[in-house]
Design a protein around this motif. Structure first.
Motif, PDB file in Angstrom:
ATOM      1  N   TYR A  83       2.817 -10.239  -3.445  1.00 40.28           N
ATOM      2  CA  TYR A  83       3.471 -10.919  -2.327  1.00 40.28           C
ATOM      3  C   TYR A  83       3.644  -9.953  -1.153  1.00 40.28           C
ATOM      4  CZ  TYR A  83       6.831 -13.464   0.479  1.00 40.28           C
ATOM      5  OH  TYR A  83       7.457 -14.094   1.525  1.00 40.28           O
ATOM      6  N   PHE A  84       4.155  -8.761  -1.449  1.00 43.30           N
ATOM      7  CA  PHE A  84       4.371  -7.783  -0.388  1.00 43.30           C
ATOM      8  C   PHE A  84       3.040  -7.359   0.245  1.00 43.30           C
ATOM      9  CE2 PHE A  84       8.382  -7.331  -2.732  1.00 43.30           C
ATOM     10  CZ  PHE A  84       9.259  -7.538  -1.677  1.00 43.30           C
ATOM     11  N   GLU A  85       2.029  -7.163  -0.572  1.00 33.63           N
ATOM     12  CA  GLU A  85       0.718  -6.789  -0.035  1.00 33.63           C
ATOM     13  C   GLU A  85       0.156  -7.895   0.851  1.00 33.63           C
ATOM     14  OE1 GLU A  85      -1.557  -5.661  -3.503  1.00 33.63           O
ATOM     15  OE2 GLU A  85      -0.497  -3.746  -3.671  1.00 33.63           O
ATOM     16  N   GLU A  86       0.286  -9.153   0.428  1.00 29.24           N
ATOM     17  CA  GLU A  86      -0.193 -10.289   1.223  1.00 29.24           C
ATOM     18  C   GLU A  86       0.552 -10.408   2.541  1.00 29.24           C
ATOM     19  OE1 GLU A  86       0.315 -13.624  -1.400  1.00 29.24           O
ATOM     20  OE2 GLU A  86      -1.225 -12.875  -2.783  1.00 29.24           O
ATOM     21  N   ASN A  87       1.784  -9.913   2.587  1.00 27.21           N
ATOM     22  CA  ASN A  87       2.601  -9.970   3.793  1.00 27.21           C
ATOM     23  C   ASN A  87       2.637  -8.630   4.531  1.00 27.21           C
ATOM     24  OD1 ASN A  87       4.073 -12.740   4.101  1.00 27.21           O
ATOM     25  ND2 ASN A  87       4.002 -12.313   1.911  1.00 27.21           N
ATOM     26  N   ASP A  88       1.611  -7.820   4.323  1.00 27.91           N
ATOM     27  CA  ASP A  88       1.453  -6.540   5.032  1.00 27.91           C
ATOM     28  C   ASP A  88       2.707  -5.671   4.968  1.00 27.91           C
ATOM     29  OD1 ASP A  88      -1.163  -7.047   5.831  1.00 27.91           O
ATOM     30  OD2 ASP A  88      -0.524  -8.065   7.668  1.00 27.91           O
ATOM     31  N   THR A  89       3.299  -5.589   3.784  1.00 28.23           N
ATOM     32  CA  THR A  89       4.526  -4.812   3.626  1.00 28.23           C
ATOM     33  C   THR A  89       4.344  -3.736   2.569  1.00 28.23           C
ATOM     34  OG1 THR A  89       5.848  -6.728   4.278  1.00 28.23           O
ATOM     35  CG2 THR A  89       6.995  -4.939   3.132  1.00 28.23           C
ATOM     36  N   GLU A  90       4.581  -2.505   2.970  1.00 31.78           N
ATOM     37  CA  GLU A  90       4.525  -1.346   2.081  1.00 31.78           C
ATOM     38  C   GLU A  90       5.925  -1.096   1.534  1.00 31.78           C
ATOM     39  OE1 GLU A  90       2.445   1.955   0.359  1.00 31.78           O
ATOM     40  OE2 GLU A  90       1.641   0.361   1.636  1.00 31.78           O
ATOM     41  N   ILE A  91       6.029  -0.870   0.247  1.00 35.82           N
ATOM     42  CA  ILE A  91       7.314  -0.544  -0.362  1.00 35.82           C
ATOM     43  C   ILE A  91       7.410   0.972  -0.487  1.00 35.82           C
ATOM     44  CG2 ILE A  91       8.776  -0.788  -2.406  1.00 35.82           C
ATOM     45  CD1 ILE A  91       7.129  -3.435  -2.902  1.00 35.82           C
ATOM     46  N   LEU A  92       8.467   1.538   0.066  1.00 38.59           N
ATOM     47  CA  LEU A  92       8.764   2.963  -0.064  1.00 38.59           C
ATOM     48  C   LEU A  92      10.167   3.070  -0.650  1.00 38.59           C
ATOM     49  CD1 LEU A  92       7.570   4.319   3.417  1.00 38.59           C
ATOM     50  CD2 LEU A  92       6.284   4.260   1.267  1.00 38.59           C
ATOM     51  N   ALA A  93      10.276   3.671  -1.810  1.00 33.79           N
ATOM     52  CA  ALA A  93      11.563   3.815  -2.483  1.00 33.79           C
ATOM     53  C   ALA A  93      12.014   5.268  -2.381  1.00 33.79           C
ATOM     54  CB  ALA A  93      11.430   3.389  -3.939  1.00 33.79           C
ATOM     55  N   VAL A  94      13.271   5.482  -2.027  1.00 37.37           N
ATOM     56  CA  VAL A  94      13.785   6.827  -1.748  1.00 37.37           C
ATOM     57  C   VAL A  94      15.049   7.108  -2.561  1.00 37.37           C
ATOM     58  CG1 VAL A  94      14.644   8.387   0.045  1.00 37.37           C
ATOM     59  CG2 VAL A  94      12.981   6.618   0.643  1.00 37.37           C
ATOM     60  N   SER A  95      15.086   8.264  -3.201  1.00 37.80           N
ATOM     61  CA  SER A  95      16.319   8.759  -3.815  1.00 37.80           C
ATOM     62  C   SER A  95      16.359  10.274  -3.660  1.00 37.80           C
ATOM     63  CB  SER A  95      16.405   8.386  -5.299  1.00 37.80           C
ATOM     64  OG  SER A  95      15.617   9.242  -6.078  1.00 37.80           O
ATOM     65  N   VAL A  96      17.479  10.857  -4.022  1.00 34.80           N
ATOM     66  CA  VAL A  96      17.628  12.309  -3.914  1.00 34.80           C
ATOM     67  C   VAL A  96      17.103  13.015  -5.171  1.00 34.80           C
ATOM     68  CG1 VAL A  96      19.546  12.135  -2.291  1.00 34.80           C
ATOM     69  CG2 VAL A  96      20.023  12.320  -4.747  1.00 34.80           C
ATOM     70  N   ASP A  97      16.457  12.269  -6.061  1.00 39.74           N
ATOM     71  CA  ASP A  97      15.850  12.878  -7.243  1.00 39.74           C
ATOM     72  C   ASP A  97      14.735  13.833  -6.826  1.00 39.74           C
ATOM     73  OD1 ASP A  97      17.093  11.519  -9.568  1.00 39.74           O
ATOM     74  OD2 ASP A  97      16.219   9.725  -8.677  1.00 39.74           O
ATOM     75  N   ALA A  98      14.492  14.851  -7.629  1.00 43.00           N
ATOM     76  CA  ALA A  98      13.383  15.780  -7.410  1.00 43.00           C
ATOM     77  C   ALA A  98      12.059  15.052  -7.646  1.00 43.00           C
ATOM     78  CB  ALA A  98      13.501  16.976  -8.345  1.00 43.00           C
ATOM     79  N   ARG A  99      11.013  15.539  -7.016  1.00 43.67           N
ATOM     80  CA  ARG A  99       9.697  14.906  -7.132  1.00 43.67           C
ATOM     81  C   ARG A  99       9.223  14.766  -8.581  1.00 43.67           C
ATOM     82  NH1 ARG A  99       4.747  15.851  -7.733  1.00 43.67           N
ATOM     83  NH2 ARG A  99       4.894  18.092  -7.731  1.00 43.67           N
ATOM     84  N   PRO A 100       9.376  15.778  -9.444  1.00 43.14           N
ATOM     85  CA  PRO A 100       8.936  15.598 -10.839  1.00 43.14           C
ATOM     86  C   PRO A 100       9.675  14.457 -11.556  1.00 43.14           C
ATOM     87  CG  PRO A 100       9.223  17.930 -10.357  1.00 43.14           C
ATOM     88  CD  PRO A 100       9.787  17.172  -9.182  1.00 43.14           C
ATOM     89  N   THR A 101      10.932  14.255 -11.218  1.00 39.55           N
ATOM     90  CA  THR A 101      11.682  13.136 -11.803  1.00 39.55           C
ATOM     91  C   THR A 101      11.101  11.816 -11.316  1.00 39.55           C
ATOM     92  OG1 THR A 101      13.677  14.485 -11.895  1.00 39.55           O
ATOM     93  CG2 THR A 101      13.978  12.093 -12.031  1.00 39.55           C
ATOM     94  N   GLN A 102      10.806  11.749 -10.016  1.00 41.94           N
ATOM     95  CA  GLN A 102      10.187  10.541  -9.452  1.00 41.94           C
ATOM     96  C   GLN A 102       8.851  10.252 -10.142  1.00 41.94           C
ATOM     97  OE1 GLN A 102      12.194   8.894  -7.784  1.00 41.94           O
ATOM     98  NE2 GLN A 102      12.541   9.584  -5.701  1.00 41.94           N
ATOM     99  N   LYS A 103       8.063  11.295 -10.359  1.00 37.05           N
ATOM    100  CA  LYS A 103       6.755  11.127 -10.991  1.00 37.05           C
ATOM    101  C   LYS A 103       6.902  10.581 -12.412  1.00 37.05           C
ATOM    102  CE  LYS A 103       2.350  13.455 -11.740  1.00 37.05           C
ATOM    103  NZ  LYS A 103       1.567  12.428 -11.078  1.00 37.05           N
ATOM    104  N   LYS A 104       7.788  11.165 -13.176  1.00 40.51           N
ATOM    105  CA  LYS A 104       8.013  10.728 -14.558  1.00 40.51           C
ATOM    106  C   LYS A 104       8.491   9.276 -14.592  1.00 40.51           C
ATOM    107  CE  LYS A 104       9.044  11.808 -19.003  1.00 40.51           C
ATOM    108  NZ  LYS A 104       8.000  11.512 -19.934  1.00 40.51           N
ATOM    109  N   PHE A 105       9.414   8.944 -13.717  1.00 39.58           N
ATOM    110  CA  PHE A 105       9.941   7.584 -13.665  1.00 39.58           C
ATOM    111  C   PHE A 105       8.842   6.594 -13.263  1.00 39.58           C
ATOM    112  CE2 PHE A 105      12.592   4.271 -11.454  1.00 39.58           C
ATOM    113  CZ  PHE A 105      13.122   3.738 -12.608  1.00 39.58           C
ATOM    114  N   ALA A 106       8.065   6.937 -12.247  1.00 43.18           N
ATOM    115  CA  ALA A 106       6.974   6.059 -11.803  1.00 43.18           C
ATOM    116  C   ALA A 106       5.977   5.811 -12.930  1.00 43.18           C
ATOM    117  CB  ALA A 106       6.267   6.667 -10.592  1.00 43.18           C
TER     118      ALA A 106
END
Length: 173
Positions: A83-106
């Motif tokens: 739905y978001f792609e069809e509506n030209d919308t990029e999702i960017l999620a932000v937290s104060v977690d370190a990048r390796p934590t973000q990678k593991k979670f993703a």
């Protein structure tokens, strides 16, 4: 290991639940969204201005990776990714977690969008969503149009329910 992760998540949820709703922002609908650059879970630089004249951006601030509220919100974004792609919308999620934590979670949740690390807390502070006392961002989502203007702001539980965000995305077409 899963037991420890469950305990960690439960403790964070209990300790942070009062903050899960929101941290009030100084920005409002109609304001120009402040530009920023952060690294995504793979170490790639992502700038808000990279999307100008190309895509709308759903900029979702969240408390921490692996928390129940964010996992629920992420699953909603993920289930509606087409739905978001069809509506030209990029999702960017932000937290104060370190990048390796973000990678593991993703990886664990199969995120098909970018999780950005605001480890220095500069972007959370810039958007007025940082709880300085606790050093975390409150749950706030900004829908930014292709011209860089904020068109919607959801906070707290409103940010978890993405129905209104989707409706506004459709209106930006």
């Amino acid at each position: 290991m899963n037991f420890m992760k469950t305990i960690y998540s439960l403790v964070l949820t209990i300790l942070l639940s009062p903050l899960a709703w929101s941290q009030s922002t100084n920005l409002k609908v109609g304001d120009k969204a402040p530009d920023f650059e952060l690294q995504d879970q793979d170490g790639n630089a992502v700038r808000l201005s990279d999307f100008l004249d190309k895509k709308n951006v759903a900029l979702a601030f969240y408390v921490f990776a692996f928390t129940r509220g964010w996992t629920t919100e992420l699953q909603r974004y993920q289930s509606d990714i087409d739905y978001f792609e069809e509506n030209d919308t990029e999702i960017l999620a932000v937290s104060v977690d370190a990048r390796p934590t973000q990678k593991k979670f993703a990886e664990e949740v199969g995120a098909q969008f970018k999780l950005l690390s605001d480890w220095e807390k500069d972007v959370s502070r810039l958007y007025g969503v940082l709880n300085e006392e606790r050093g975390i961002a409150g749950r706030n989502t900004f829908l930014i149009d292709k011209q860089g203007i904020i068109r919607r702001i959801d906070s707290g539980s409103d940010a978890i329910d993405i129905a209104g965000l989707k409706e506004t995305c459709a209106q930006l077409q």
